[in-house]
Design a protein around this motif. Structure first.
Motif, PDB file in Angstrom:
ATOM      1  N   LYS A 114     -39.534 -37.615  -4.459  1.00  0.00           N
ATOM      2  CA  LYS A 114     -40.845 -37.558  -5.104  1.00  0.00           C
ATOM      3  C   LYS A 114     -42.007 -37.677  -4.116  1.00  0.00           C
ATOM      4  CE  LYS A 114     -38.970 -39.447  -9.331  1.00  0.00           C
ATOM      5  NZ  LYS A 114     -38.809 -40.635 -10.165  1.00  0.00           N
ATOM      6  N   ALA A 115     -41.714 -37.770  -2.829  1.00  0.00           N
ATOM      7  CA  ALA A 115     -42.770 -37.970  -1.832  1.00  0.00           C
ATOM      8  C   ALA A 115     -43.777 -36.824  -1.833  1.00  0.00           C
ATOM      9  CB  ALA A 115     -42.161 -38.156  -0.444  1.00  0.00           C
ATOM     10  N   ASP A 116     -43.301 -35.583  -1.909  1.00  0.00           N
ATOM     11  CA  ASP A 116     -44.221 -34.433  -1.927  1.00  0.00           C
ATOM     12  C   ASP A 116     -45.081 -34.437  -3.184  1.00  0.00           C
ATOM     13  OD1 ASP A 116     -43.375 -33.524   0.538  1.00  0.00           O
ATOM     14  OD2 ASP A 116     -41.882 -32.161  -0.310  1.00  0.00           O
ATOM     15  N   ALA A 117     -44.476 -34.803  -4.323  1.00  0.00           N
ATOM     16  CA  ALA A 117     -45.236 -34.873  -5.573  1.00  0.00           C
ATOM     17  C   ALA A 117     -46.309 -35.959  -5.476  1.00  0.00           C
ATOM     18  CB  ALA A 117     -44.303 -35.164  -6.751  1.00  0.00           C
ATOM     19  N   LEU A 118     -45.981 -37.066  -4.831  1.00  0.00           N
ATOM     20  CA  LEU A 118     -46.968 -38.132  -4.645  1.00  0.00           C
ATOM     21  C   LEU A 118     -48.123 -37.640  -3.793  1.00  0.00           C
ATOM     22  CD1 LEU A 118     -48.023 -41.043  -4.806  1.00  0.00           C
ATOM     23  CD2 LEU A 118     -46.583 -41.552  -2.823  1.00  0.00           C
ATOM     24  N   GLN A 119     -47.818 -36.938  -2.719  1.00  0.00           N
ATOM     25  CA  GLN A 119     -48.879 -36.430  -1.849  1.00  0.00           C
ATOM     26  C   GLN A 119     -49.790 -35.465  -2.609  1.00  0.00           C
ATOM     27  OE1 GLN A 119     -47.444 -34.787   1.794  1.00  0.00           O
ATOM     28  NE2 GLN A 119     -49.463 -34.753   2.716  1.00  0.00           N
ATOM     29  N   ALA A 120     -49.209 -34.597  -3.418  1.00  0.00           N
ATOM     30  CA  ALA A 120     -50.009 -33.653  -4.210  1.00  0.00           C
ATOM     31  C   ALA A 120     -50.875 -34.402  -5.221  1.00  0.00           C
ATOM     32  CB  ALA A 120     -49.089 -32.662  -4.923  1.00  0.00           C
ATOM     33  N   ALA A 121     -50.313 -35.429  -5.873  1.00  0.00           N
ATOM     34  CA  ALA A 121     -51.076 -36.219  -6.845  1.00  0.00           C
ATOM     35  C   ALA A 121     -52.214 -36.966  -6.157  1.00  0.00           C
ATOM     36  CB  ALA A 121     -50.156 -37.205  -7.568  1.00  0.00           C
ATOM     37  N   LEU A 122     -51.953 -37.511  -4.975  1.00  0.00           N
ATOM     38  CA  LEU A 122     -53.010 -38.210  -4.233  1.00  0.00           C
ATOM     39  C   LEU A 122     -54.148 -37.271  -3.873  1.00  0.00           C
ATOM     40  CD1 LEU A 122     -50.924 -40.503  -1.865  1.00  0.00           C
ATOM     41  CD2 LEU A 122     -52.489 -41.254  -3.661  1.00  0.00           C
ATOM     42  N   LEU A 123     -53.811 -36.074  -3.444  1.00  0.00           N
ATOM     43  CA  LEU A 123     -54.841 -35.101  -3.096  1.00  0.00           C
ATOM     44  C   LEU A 123     -55.679 -34.732  -4.317  1.00  0.00           C
ATOM     45  CD1 LEU A 123     -56.185 -33.301  -1.032  1.00  0.00           C
ATOM     46  CD2 LEU A 123     -54.414 -31.588  -1.463  1.00  0.00           C
ATOM     47  N   ARG A 124     -55.020 -34.483  -5.462  1.00  0.00           N
ATOM     48  CA  ARG A 124     -55.757 -34.161  -6.700  1.00  0.00           C
ATOM     49  C   ARG A 124     -56.692 -35.307  -7.078  1.00  0.00           C
ATOM     50  NH1 ARG A 124     -50.793 -32.482  -8.478  1.00  0.00           N
ATOM     51  NH2 ARG A 124     -50.520 -34.379  -9.684  1.00  0.00           N
TER      52      ARG A 124
END
Length: 144
Positions: A114-124
């Protein structure tokens, strides 16, 4: 008579456990605990990610040549040794074993996926916060 004997036995047990703990954190034991982490796919994934992140800080030319060098087994082995030494210098045997126990779990593997999903959510969320607060937007989005 019993009390001094018990006190002496207790003291000996404490000293012995302290010596055992100190021996358990010796350089060989710590290095082995750090080396053992590489048996876990989750740890290899983290280590690989950290190497690539570190390489991204290099200037473009060095970055590209470093990426090319990663195709050489000798370079990969040297990086592995660097990681093992660094881990062994930084953490105790107990900490390394606790990390190993965690990384061996299904939860750890799931969290890493889920690390990539977390990074995308943080950016949003960062962009949304910057748009909602003009001052924050200037700080976060404008070059200084």
């Amino acid at each position: 008579m019993r009390r001094p004997l018990y006190a002496l036995l207790l003291w000996l047990c404490l000293v012995a456990s302290g010596l055992a703990e100190a021996a358990a954190d010796g350089p060989d034991a710590t290095r082995q605990a750090a080396e053992d982490l590489f048996e876990l796919p989750a740890y290899r994934q983290i280590a690989t990610h950290q190497v690539y992140e570190a390489l991204r800080s290099l200037p473009d030319g060095q970055y590209r040549s470093a990426l090319d060098a990663l195709s050489q087994p000798r370079v990969v082995q040297a990086l592995r040794e660097v990681i093992v030494r660094s881990m062994a210098q930084t953490f105790t045997v107990g900490e390394l074993k606790a990390l190993r126990r965690f990384l061996a779990t299904d939860e750890a593997r799931s969290a890493l996926q889920k690390a990539d999903a977390l990074q995308a959510a943080l950016l949003r969320e960062l962009l949304a916060a910057a748009l909602a607060d003009p001052e924050l937007g200037r700080i976060l989005l404008m070059p200084q």
